[in-house]
Design a protein around this motif. Structure first.
Motif, PDB file in Angstrom:
ATOM      1  N   LYS A 156       0.836  -1.204   0.000  1.00 12.56           N
ATOM      2  CA  LYS A 156       0.000   0.000   0.000  1.00 12.56           C
ATOM      3  C   LYS A 156       0.881   1.269   0.000  1.00 12.56           C
ATOM      4  N   ILE A 157       1.931   1.228   0.811  1.00 11.26           N
ATOM      5  CA  ILE A 157       2.849   2.376   0.874  1.00 11.26           C
ATOM      6  C   ILE A 157       3.559   2.563  -0.465  1.00 11.26           C
ATOM      7  N   ALA A 158       3.997   1.439  -1.038  1.00 10.77           N
ATOM      8  CA  ALA A 158       4.683   1.518  -2.341  1.00 10.77           C
ATOM      9  C   ALA A 158       3.759   2.115  -3.396  1.00 10.77           C
ATOM     10  N   ASP A 159       2.508   1.741  -3.366  1.00  4.68           N
ATOM     11  CA  ASP A 159       1.542   2.306  -4.328  1.00  4.68           C
ATOM     12  C   ASP A 159       1.384   3.811  -4.112  1.00  4.68           C
ATOM     13  N   ALA A 160       1.362   4.213  -2.828  1.00  4.10           N
ATOM     14  CA  ALA A 160       1.223   5.645  -2.526  1.00  4.10           C
ATOM     15  C   ALA A 160       2.445   6.418  -3.014  1.00  4.10           C
ATOM     16  N   VAL A 161       3.614   5.810  -2.851  1.00  8.12           N
ATOM     17  CA  VAL A 161       4.855   6.441  -3.320  1.00  8.12           C
ATOM     18  C   VAL A 161       4.816   6.624  -4.836  1.00  8.12           C
ATOM     19  N   LYS A 162       4.428   5.557  -5.534  1.00 10.94           N
ATOM     20  CA  LYS A 162       4.356   5.645  -7.006  1.00 10.94           C
ATOM     21  C   LYS A 162       3.357   6.715  -7.432  1.00 10.94           C
ATOM     22  N   ASP A 163       2.244   6.758  -6.732  1.00 13.15           N
ATOM     23  CA  ASP A 163       1.209   7.743  -7.066  1.00 13.15           C
ATOM     24  C   ASP A 163       1.772   9.172  -6.933  1.00 13.15           C
ATOM     25  N   THR A 164       2.514   9.404  -5.856  1.00 14.39           N
ATOM     26  CA  THR A 164       3.083  10.748  -5.658  1.00 14.39           C
ATOM     27  C   THR A 164       4.102  11.078  -6.743  1.00 14.39           C
ATOM     28  N   ILE A 165       4.935  10.110  -7.091  1.00 16.13           N
ATOM     29  CA  ILE A 165       5.944  10.371  -8.137  1.00 16.13           C
ATOM     30  C   ILE A 165       5.271  10.699  -9.461  1.00 16.13           C
ATOM     31  N   LEU A 205       2.483  17.434 -12.642  1.00 17.23           N
ATOM     32  CA  LEU A 205       2.482  18.828 -12.171  1.00 17.23           C
ATOM     33  C   LEU A 205       3.700  19.583 -12.701  1.00 17.23           C
ATOM     34  N   LEU A 206       4.856  18.928 -12.667  1.00 18.92           N
ATOM     35  CA  LEU A 206       6.061  19.580 -13.188  1.00 18.92           C
ATOM     36  C   LEU A 206       5.950  19.791 -14.697  1.00 18.92           C
ATOM     37  N   ASP A 207       5.412  18.793 -15.407  1.00 19.04           N
ATOM     38  CA  ASP A 207       5.213  18.950 -16.856  1.00 19.04           C
ATOM     39  C   ASP A 207       4.350  20.178 -17.148  1.00 19.04           C
ATOM     40  N   ASP A 208       3.354  20.392 -16.302  1.00 17.19           N
ATOM     41  CA  ASP A 208       2.427  21.515 -16.517  1.00 17.19           C
ATOM     42  C   ASP A 208       2.915  22.818 -15.869  1.00 17.19           C
ATOM     43  N   GLU A 209       4.126  22.785 -15.346  1.00 19.89           N
ATOM     44  CA  GLU A 209       4.734  23.959 -14.690  1.00 19.89           C
ATOM     45  C   GLU A 209       3.874  24.478 -13.534  1.00 19.89           C
ATOM     46  N   LYS A 210       3.210  23.559 -12.857  1.00 23.33           N
ATOM     47  CA  LYS A 210       2.431  23.927 -11.673  1.00 23.33           C
ATOM     48  C   LYS A 210       3.341  23.763 -10.456  1.00 23.33           C
ATOM     49  N   ARG A 216       8.295  14.972 -18.900  1.00 25.05           N
ATOM     50  CA  ARG A 216       8.998  13.856 -18.282  1.00 25.05           C
ATOM     51  C   ARG A 216       8.386  12.519 -18.672  1.00 25.05           C
ATOM     52  N   HIS A 217       9.236  11.525 -18.856  1.00 31.34           N
ATOM     53  CA  HIS A 217       8.755  10.142 -18.965  1.00 31.34           C
ATOM     54  C   HIS A 217       9.491   9.366 -17.882  1.00 31.34           C
ATOM     55  N   VAL A 218       8.736   8.813 -16.953  1.00 32.04           N
ATOM     56  CA  VAL A 218       9.386   8.128 -15.826  1.00 32.04           C
ATOM     57  C   VAL A 218       8.824   6.723 -15.636  1.00 32.04           C
ATOM     58  N   THR A 219       9.666   5.886 -15.095  1.00 31.76           N
ATOM     59  CA  THR A 219       9.235   4.557 -14.652  1.00 31.76           C
ATOM     60  C   THR A 219       9.817   4.339 -13.263  1.00 31.76           C
ATOM     61  N   VAL A 220       8.935   4.063 -12.314  1.00 30.50           N
ATOM     62  CA  VAL A 220       9.425   3.800 -10.956  1.00 30.50           C
ATOM     63  C   VAL A 220      10.010   2.392 -10.948  1.00 30.50           C
ATOM     64  N   TYR A 221      11.301   2.324 -10.709  1.00 28.29           N
ATOM     65  CA  TYR A 221      11.987   1.024 -10.730  1.00 28.29           C
ATOM     66  C   TYR A 221      11.832   0.294  -9.397  1.00 28.29           C
ATOM     67  N   THR A 222      12.166   0.997  -8.309  1.00 27.63           N
ATOM     68  CA  THR A 222      12.108   0.322  -7.000  1.00 27.63           C
ATOM     69  C   THR A 222      11.494   1.253  -5.955  1.00 27.63           C
ATOM     70  N   VAL A 223      10.760   0.639  -5.036  1.00 25.85           N
ATOM     71  CA  VAL A 223      10.312   1.361  -3.839  1.00 25.85           C
ATOM     72  C   VAL A 223      10.702   0.498  -2.644  1.00 25.85           C
ATOM     73  N   ASP A 224      11.516   1.046  -1.767  1.00 24.95           N
ATOM     74  CA  ASP A 224      11.915   0.319  -0.555  1.00 24.95           C
ATOM     75  C   ASP A 224      11.277   0.999   0.644  1.00 24.95           C
ATOM     76  N   VAL A 225      10.419   0.230   1.319  1.00 23.56           N
ATOM     77  CA  VAL A 225       9.703   0.778   2.474  1.00 23.56           C
ATOM     78  C   VAL A 225      10.477   0.431   3.730  1.00 23.56           C
ATOM     79  N   ASP A 226      10.720   1.437   4.577  1.00 16.82           N
ATOM     80  CA  ASP A 226      11.444   1.173   5.821  1.00 16.82           C
ATOM     81  C   ASP A 226      10.597   0.297   6.755  1.00 16.82           C
ATOM     82  N   GLU A 227      11.292  -0.353   7.669  1.00 17.67           N
ATOM     83  CA  GLU A 227      10.615  -1.334   8.525  1.00 17.67           C
ATOM     84  C   GLU A 227       9.471  -0.734   9.320  1.00 17.67           C
ATOM     85  N   ASP A 228       9.647   0.522   9.750  1.00 23.26           N
ATOM     86  CA  ASP A 228       8.589   1.121  10.571  1.00 23.26           C
ATOM     87  C   ASP A 228       7.388   1.586   9.743  1.00 23.26           C
TER      88      ASP A 228
END
Lengths: 412, 165
Positions: free
Chosen positions: B7-16, B22-27, B83-95
């Motif tokens: 779930k956290i990894a999905d949230a991280v990808k969503d934010t990226i 937003l950056l593409d649109d200069e917002k 931008r064209h991006v692909t999220v390669y890895t998301v590492d979630v800390d233990e906590d």
């Protein structure tokens, strides 16, 4: 005057002939080829800083006027330059931008430059030390003792910059060639060793002289919000352009008010040794090199002309080798916030010359490009460009304002 | 990976991905809304030419905002960066409170006014390549940036840009 017709547009400007140039000097491919032969193969060119090859067996590779160059540091710690060309089949010996010969290459042995093609090897002094199956193929007609690299004039000068000249007959040393133009910052850059912390490059579709022009004139500070807000006071307008022999120019200093630009800070704390706080000197060297000391960071630009309408500019930033990590980070910020590829000013400068390049292409109608501002050599006086083009005219034997005429003949 | 980490990894990808739009649109302001108050931003590259790990740009959230607010005072190439991006890895800390992501990044420039608009406008150029190395804090199920390093491979940057990459 209303907008002009073609005849009015191309009319000779109401200025002296040294106060404008004919745009063909920026666009004519034949003139460009001649510049490579008559200027870039004849003058001292700064290629890099010695900190880029800090250890014995380190090397850097470059190009001057299409000639491949390799700069090495030998075990005797001396920096030398050679054509990066194998005497056997004319191959480029080293293809990497930098590295160390301490490790052997696939075709060779450690501590030697090796041409990968047929494994001829050379030491750091340019001596040929190995020809594969030498006796079998050449008997004694070609001997390694006679097959050294083509050595080039090379000096380390002015704060550790490595200067190379392709012409063995260049009569002047680098010191002579500079003709005193480094005096204004010499103590600041030579009191202790410097180190390069920044490098990036730009390839821009404009003539190299247009880039140098931009560095040589400060009238374009109207383009830079940062420079207007941190300068443009009485002290700024009192800055003097000072000319030196060989086409070089200094732009004298004043105290920059960095903190007038929101988010920026004074640079006084990290001034180069003996350099007064927040001062800013610029040195423009013929035929297109620029050294810029803004208190805490030194910038050095070198140009490699690629075509009449194309130039590669390499940007370096330097600090003191003795910097602590904290000092270095501040210095890097000071440099890059203005001069980095994401900084405030450099982007604007490069947009400016790109526009000139777009408006003056090979085959474009001839334009008269003015540098006739005269203000007692003060900051917006365009004496720097006039001085440059006088030198250019001599080396090229062409009149900048009418390049199809000989320089001396027209001057008479 | 646990359900919570997924779930956290999905949230991280969503934010990226959201930040890229937003950056593409200069917002710029909306992008900064995705960043914590102590957000640190840097553009870095290793130069094999000078054998040095370089920092081309750095700033905190406040400095970025100041810089972006001043853009209208500066002359700028207005050719949009996409931008064209692909999220390669998301590492979630233990906590489960923080995460690190590595994202492949390609930025194209959609030419508008940077060279000769009659000829070049509408054309796309490759502007730079690299990676985003991002650090996030989780807040009410959302991932917010507290650190972004733009790690460039590109060192020939031609005219450069005033914009956040």
């Amino acid at each position: 005057m209303p907008a002009r017709n073609h005849k009015q547009w191309i009319a000779t400007p109401p200025l002296k002939s040294d106060e404008w140039v004919d745009s063909r000097i920026y666009t004519d491919p034949d003139i460009f080829e001649e510049e490579l032969e008559k200027i870039f193969k004849k003058t001292w060119i700064p290629l890099c800083h010695e900190s880029e090859l800090s250890e014995p067996f380190d090397f850097r590779t470059f190009t001057i006027a299409r000639e491949p160059i390799i700069v090495t540091r030998a075990p005797d710690n001396k920096v030398r330059a050679f054509l990066n060309v194998c005497p056997h089949r004319g191959n480029m010996i080293e293809r990497r931008p930098s590295g160390s010969f301490l490790e052997g290459e696939p075709s060779g042995t450690p501590k030697n430059m090796t041409c990968m093609f047929h494994a001829w090897q050379f030491d750091m002094k340019g001596n040929c030390v190995h020809i594969s199956r030498e006796k079998e193929g050449y008997q004694d007609r070609i001997r390694k003792e006679d097959q050294g690299l083509r050595r080039l004039r090379c000096e380390v000068q002015f704060g550790g910059f490595v200067w190379v000249c392709l012409d063995d007959n260049m009569s002047q040393s680098v010191e002579d060639w500079a003709a005193g133009c480094f005096d204004c910052i010499r103590e600041a850059i030579e009191t202790e060793p410097l180190e390069v912390f920044h490098y990036h490059k730009a390839i821009i579709n404009c003539n190299y002289k247009l880039w140098h022009d931009t560095n040589s004139e400060f009238y374009h500070d109207y383009m830079h919000y940062h420079n207007r807000i941190t300068g443009f006071n009485d002290e700024y307008f009192a800055r003097k352009n000072v000319v030196f022999d060989n086409g070089h120019v200094n732009v004298n200093t004043f105290e920059v008010k960095y903190d007038e630009y929101e988010g920026f800070e004074s640079r006084a704390e990290l001034s180069f040794p003996t350099f007064p706080p927040n001062q800013w000197y610029m040195i423009d060297m013929f035929p297109g090199m620029n050294f810029n000391l803004r208190g805490s960071a030194l910038r050095a630009d070198t140009v490699t002309p690629l075509a009449a309408d194309k130039v590669m500019i390499e940007f370096r930033g330097l600090g003191l080798k003795s910097d602590t990590p904290e000092e270095r980070m501040i210095r890097v910020n000071h440099h890059n916030s203005i001069w980095g590829p994401f900084g405030r000013n450099l982007h604007e400068d490069l947009i400016g010359v790109t526009g000139q390049g777009s408006a003056m292409q090979t085959g474009s109608d001839v334009r008269r490009i003015l540098h006739g501002r005269r203000e007692d050599n003060l900051i917006h006086d365009e004496v720097g460009m006039r001085h440059f083009y006088k030198e250019w005219g001599k080396w090229m034997n062409r009149m900048p304002s009418d390049p199809m005429k000989k320089y001396m003949a027209a001057a008479e | 990976m646990s359900a919570n980490a997924t779930k956290i990894a999905d949230a991280v990808k969503d934010t990226i991905y959201r930040s890229c739009l937003l950056l593409d649109d200069e917002k710029w302001g909306d992008f900064l809304e995705l960043c914590e108050e102590d957000f640190q931003y840097a553009i870095k590259a290793y130069s094999p030419e000078i054998k040095y790990d370089m920092t081309y740009f750095r700033g905190d959230r406040k400095e970025l905002k100041t810089m972006l607010d001043m853009l209208p005072k500066h002359n700028t190439d207005h050719s949009p960066l996409k931008r064209h991006v692909t999220v390669y890895t998301v590492d979630v800390d233990e906590d489960g409170k923080t995460a690190t992501a590595v994202t492949s990044l390609v930025v194209y420039q959609n030419m508008l006014d940077g060279i000769n608009s009659h000829v070049d406008a509408g054309e796309n150029h490759l502007f730079l390549i690299g990676k985003y190395i991002d650090k996030f804090r989780m807040e009410n199920g959302r991932a917010k940036f507290f650190e972004r390093e733009v790690r460039l491979d590109t060192r020939r940057l031609d005219k450069g840009t005033h914009w956040v990459i």
